[in-house]
Each structure stands twice: as structure tokens, then as C-alpha cells.
Design a protein around this motif. Structure first.
Motif, short mmCIF file in Angstrom:
data_model
loop_
_atom_site.label_atom_id
_atom_site.label_comp_id
_atom_site.label_asym_id
_atom_site.label_seq_id
_atom_site.Cartn_x
_atom_site.Cartn_y
_atom_site.Cartn_z
N VAL A 27 -14.65 -4.74 27.34
CA VAL A 27 -14.23 -4.28 28.66
C VAL A 27 -12.95 -4.98 29.09
O VAL A 27 -12.02 -4.33 29.61
CB VAL A 27 -15.36 -4.50 29.70
CG1 VAL A 27 -14.86 -4.23 31.11
CG2 VAL A 27 -16.54 -3.61 29.39
N LEU A 49 -8.15 2.50 34.39
CA LEU A 49 -9.50 3.07 34.45
C LEU A 49 -9.93 3.61 33.09
O LEU A 49 -11.07 3.39 32.66
CB LEU A 49 -9.55 4.17 35.51
CG LEU A 49 -9.41 3.70 36.95
CD1 LEU A 49 -9.28 4.90 37.89
CD2 LEU A 49 -10.60 2.85 37.35
N ALA A 50 -9.03 4.31 32.41
CA ALA A 50 -9.36 4.86 31.10
C ALA A 50 -9.63 3.73 30.09
O ALA A 50 -10.58 3.81 29.31
CB ALA A 50 -8.22 5.74 30.60
N THR A 52 -10.69 0.71 30.77
CA THR A 52 -11.97 0.08 31.12
C THR A 52 -13.13 0.92 30.63
O THR A 52 -14.10 0.39 30.06
CB THR A 52 -12.06 -0.14 32.64
OG1 THR A 52 -10.95 -0.95 33.05
CG2 THR A 52 -13.34 -0.83 33.02
N LEU A 53 -13.05 2.22 30.83
CA LEU A 53 -14.13 3.10 30.35
C LEU A 53 -14.24 3.08 28.83
O LEU A 53 -15.35 3.04 28.29
CB LEU A 53 -13.90 4.53 30.85
CG LEU A 53 -14.14 4.75 32.33
CD1 LEU A 53 -13.75 6.17 32.72
CD2 LEU A 53 -15.58 4.48 32.70
N LEU A 54 -13.10 3.07 28.16
CA LEU A 54 -13.14 2.96 26.70
C LEU A 54 -13.72 1.62 26.25
O LEU A 54 -14.43 1.54 25.25
CB LEU A 54 -11.75 3.16 26.11
CG LEU A 54 -11.24 4.59 26.10
CD1 LEU A 54 -9.78 4.63 25.64
CD2 LEU A 54 -12.10 5.47 25.22
N ILE A 56 -15.99 -0.09 27.91
CA ILE A 56 -17.44 0.00 28.12
C ILE A 56 -18.09 0.75 26.97
O ILE A 56 -19.12 0.33 26.42
CB ILE A 56 -17.75 0.67 29.48
CG1 ILE A 56 -17.33 -0.25 30.62
CG2 ILE A 56 -19.22 1.04 29.59
CD1 ILE A 56 -17.35 0.41 31.99
N VAL A 57 -17.49 1.88 26.59
CA VAL A 57 -18.03 2.66 25.47
C VAL A 57 -18.01 1.83 24.19
O VAL A 57 -18.99 1.81 23.43
CB VAL A 57 -17.25 3.98 25.31
CG1 VAL A 57 -17.62 4.69 24.01
CG2 VAL A 57 -17.50 4.88 26.50
#
Length: 74
Positions: A27, A49-50, A52-54, A56-57
Motif C-alpha cells: 500500500v 488513489l489508483a 493505493t488501490l493497486l 491494496i490488491v
């Protein structure tokens, strides 16, 4: 009598700490890369944001891999 290293199970605390560390690092790397790209390209906050989401994934993928290894007994 010492245990056979091949049959010794890893400490559950070390597995949990490793999984948590993997998620946090993924993250933070995604957040940092997205923030850096936003500053360079002037697209704030979308790439942060992108990223951070990547992150998390990616962290969850690492968690699933670790759980799979644990289930197989590796």
C-alpha cells in the motif's frame, strides 16, 4: 531431542506479522508511486488513489499466496 526442521511448523505470529508487513509495504509503495506521478503529471489525486488501490490488491494477492503455501504445508 531436537525437532526435524522439515516437519517443524512456522510460528503463527511470524506468519501474521509477515502478512501484515506485506500489505502495508504494498500500500505504501502504491501510494508513494501514485503521489510522485501526480506531482510529475499534475493529475492529483487520481494516480495516488489508483496506486493505493493497486497496492491494496497487491497486498491481498500476497496474502492469498502466503495462505496457499501455509495450507499446502510449505
Amino acid at each position: 531431542m531436537p525437532e526435524n526442521p522439515e516437519t517443524r511448523q512456522p510460528n503463527p505470529w511470524s506468519l501474521a506479522l509477515g502478512a501484515g508487513t506485506d500489505i502495508v509495504v504494498c500500500v505504501l509503495v502504491g501510494f508513494g508511486a501514485g503521489t510522485w506521478l501526480d506531482k510529475r503529471l499534475g493529475s492529483a489525486p487520481w494516480l495516488m488513489l489508483a496506486g493505493t488501490l493497486l497496492g491494496i490488491v497487491g497486498g491481498l494477492v500476497q496474502l492469498v499466496k502466503a495462505a496457499g503455501k501455509r495450507a499446502k504445508g510449505a
